[in-house]
Motif scaffolding. Structure first.
Motif, short mmCIF file in Angstrom:
data_model
loop_
_atom_site.label_atom_id
_atom_site.label_comp_id
_atom_site.label_asym_id
_atom_site.label_seq_id
_atom_site.Cartn_x
_atom_site.Cartn_y
_atom_site.Cartn_z
N GLU A 116 1.44 -1.39 0.39
CA GLU A 116 -0.19 -0.46 0.02
C GLU A 116 0.74 1.13 0.05
N PHE A 117 2.15 1.47 0.57
CA PHE A 117 3.21 2.39 0.41
C PHE A 117 4.24 2.10 -0.73
N ARG A 118 4.06 1.48 -1.71
CA ARG A 118 5.12 1.19 -2.10
C ARG A 118 5.08 2.85 -3.20
N LYS A 119 6.38 2.45 -3.65
CA LYS A 119 6.41 4.16 -4.93
C LYS A 119 7.13 5.44 -3.43
N GLY A 120 6.43 5.09 -2.81
CA GLY A 120 6.15 6.35 -1.46
C GLY A 120 7.08 6.58 -0.98
N LYS A 121 7.11 7.44 -0.84
CA LYS A 121 8.61 8.05 0.32
C LYS A 121 8.77 7.66 1.62
N THR A 122 9.84 6.60 2.05
CA THR A 122 9.43 5.85 3.18
C THR A 122 11.22 6.10 3.83
N ALA A 123 10.01 5.56 5.65
CA ALA A 123 11.90 6.13 6.59
C ALA A 123 11.69 4.46 6.92
N ILE A 124 12.80 4.20 7.52
CA ILE A 124 13.13 3.05 8.69
C ILE A 124 13.46 3.47 9.70
N MET A 125 12.86 3.46 11.27
CA MET A 125 13.47 3.91 12.70
C MET A 125 14.17 2.18 13.07
N ALA A 126 15.08 2.42 12.59
CA ALA A 126 15.86 1.09 13.18
C ALA A 126 17.77 1.79 13.11
N ASN A 127 17.94 0.77 13.74
CA ASN A 127 19.76 0.85 13.39
C ASN A 127 19.78 -0.88 13.48
N GLY A 128 21.31 -0.87 13.08
CA GLY A 128 22.09 -2.50 13.24
C GLY A 128 20.93 -3.14 12.79
N GLU A 129 22.11 -4.36 13.31
CA GLU A 129 20.98 -5.42 11.73
C GLU A 129 19.18 -5.98 11.80
N ARG A 130 18.82 -4.81 12.51
CA ARG A 130 17.03 -4.83 11.92
C ARG A 130 16.88 -3.50 11.09
N ALA A 131 17.59 -2.85 11.25
CA ALA A 131 17.91 -1.43 10.18
C ALA A 131 17.66 -2.14 8.28
N LEU A 132 18.76 -2.97 8.55
CA LEU A 132 19.94 -3.57 7.68
C LEU A 132 18.47 -4.38 7.09
N HIS A 133 17.78 -5.73 7.95
CA HIS A 133 17.73 -6.13 7.48
C HIS A 133 15.85 -5.57 6.75
N LEU A 134 15.63 -4.71 7.52
CA LEU A 134 14.04 -3.81 6.79
C LEU A 134 14.35 -3.21 5.89
N ALA A 135 16.01 -2.67 5.59
CA ALA A 135 16.14 -2.33 4.52
C ALA A 135 16.30 -3.03 2.80
N GLY A 136 16.25 -4.07 3.32
CA GLY A 136 16.65 -4.68 2.18
C GLY A 136 15.32 -6.05 1.56
N LEU A 137 13.63 -5.37 2.47
CA LEU A 137 13.27 -5.55 2.33
C LEU A 137 11.83 -4.76 1.76
N VAL A 138 12.19 -3.55 2.24
CA VAL A 138 11.79 -1.80 1.48
C VAL A 138 12.35 -1.96 0.78
N HIS A 139 13.66 -1.38 0.77
CA HIS A 139 14.30 -1.40 -1.22
C HIS A 139 13.12 -1.79 -2.41
N ASN A 140 13.12 -2.61 -2.28
CA ASN A 140 11.45 -3.34 -3.28
C ASN A 140 11.06 -2.85 -3.62
#
Length: 302
Positions: A142-166
């Motif tokens: 529902e938020f695809r292609k939208g301007k997106t933030a990830i509020m996290a740090n370390g391994e958790r942030a990297l995990h989410l970044a990979g999923l959301v970057h798609n």
């Protein structure tokens, strides 16, 4: 006449996983009591996704329909209330509610979910489950292609970044302090055009739960359509711990592949015992828990 305080199975928690377990048991003619406080963790979420046949429906509508279907089975009963304590008895277990009602059962299923621990950021709680979200599978499309933030740090942030970057190429990490990435991880983020902001957040400006801007403590205001947040949680119910159920290092109730906890006769299903927080997973694990409890009851007499 059946004692209305005594059951074969008590299910603590009457949302998706608890109702799914109750259906499996009701179809096996088991006398079941569901105790539910009526406060599911996704009560603020406008739509549920990634669950076939119900994609896009309101979570409350799914739960309401499920409850109606489950209660069509005469051996399943529903008790509105909050279970506050549990004890072992000679024949099974005893559950007491906040109103002082006491119920007994041979077996217990905990479908109690978890409670998210909200950060002290103004506006965060009002947006949680609406536009401040936890799961790309549940909310990301529902938020695809939208301007997106990830509020996290370390391994958790990297995990989410990979999923959301798609889902979105316009991605920013809000680490809420000094980054905890090594050189290789920083290079990976840079390669994919993911910016990093270390400043803490003071406020999330929103309209009826829909993020407008994130205000940083240095005064900057950043516009986003969605914010993923990796926040801690605690068990919604303390009763499993009272009974001696072990927890994992992450804080989930430890359950095996058949939803059995480390305490005999006690099972757990749904968010309280799984990292996969989704309606589909809750229904699946609840169905399995119900079937396995029925098997234990069968094995004891046959």
């Amino acid at each position: 006449m059946k004692d209305d305080r005594s059951y074969e199975v008590i299910i603590v928690g009457g949302s998706y996983s608890g109702l799914s377990a109750a259906m499996a048991l009701g179809r096996s003619l088991r006398n079941v009591l569901i105790i539910d406080s009526g406060l599911p963790c996704n009560r603020q979420t406008p739509h549920s996704h990634n669950f076939i046949t119900h994609d896009g429906e309101k979570p409350l509508s799914i739960a309401k329909k499920a409850r109606e279907e489950v209660l069509n089975y005469p051996s399943v009963k529903f008790q509105k209330g909050l279970a506050v304590s549990g004890t072992k008895t000679a024949t099974g277990y005893e559950i007491t509610t906040e109103n002082g009602d006491v119920f007994q059962a041979k077996k217990l299923i905990f479908a109690t979910g978890v409670e998210d621990i909200m950060p002290s950021i103004q506006g965060f709680s009002a947006c949680w489950g609406i536009s401040v979200i936890h799961c790309p599978y549940c909310h990301g499309y529902e938020f695809r292609k939208g301007k997106t933030a990830i509020m996290a740090n370390g391994e958790r942030a990297l995990h989410l970044a990979g999923l959301v970057h798609n889902l979105s190429s316009d991605l920013t990490l809000l680490t809420l302090g000094k980054v905890s990435f090594d050189v290789k991880q920083k290079a990976k983020l840079k390669l994919h055009g993911i910016s990093i902001i270390e400043e803490e957040i003071s406020k999330i400006q929103h309209k009826n739960g829909w993020v407008q801007q994130v205000q940083l403590k240095d005064g900057r205001e950043l516009a986003f359509d969605a914010v993923y947040a990796a926040i801690p949680f605690r068990q919604h119910s303390l009763i499993p711990a009272m009974l001696g159920c072990e927890l994992t290092d992450q804080g989930h109730i430890k359950a095996d592949n058949f939803q059995k906890t480390t305490v005999a006769g006690v099972f757990a299903c749904g968010d309280n015992s799984s990292m996969m927080r989704s309606v589909a997973n809750a229904v699946a694990t609840g169905n399995l828990a119900g079937a396995m409890v029925n098997k234990e009851l069968v094995d004891e007499v046959f």
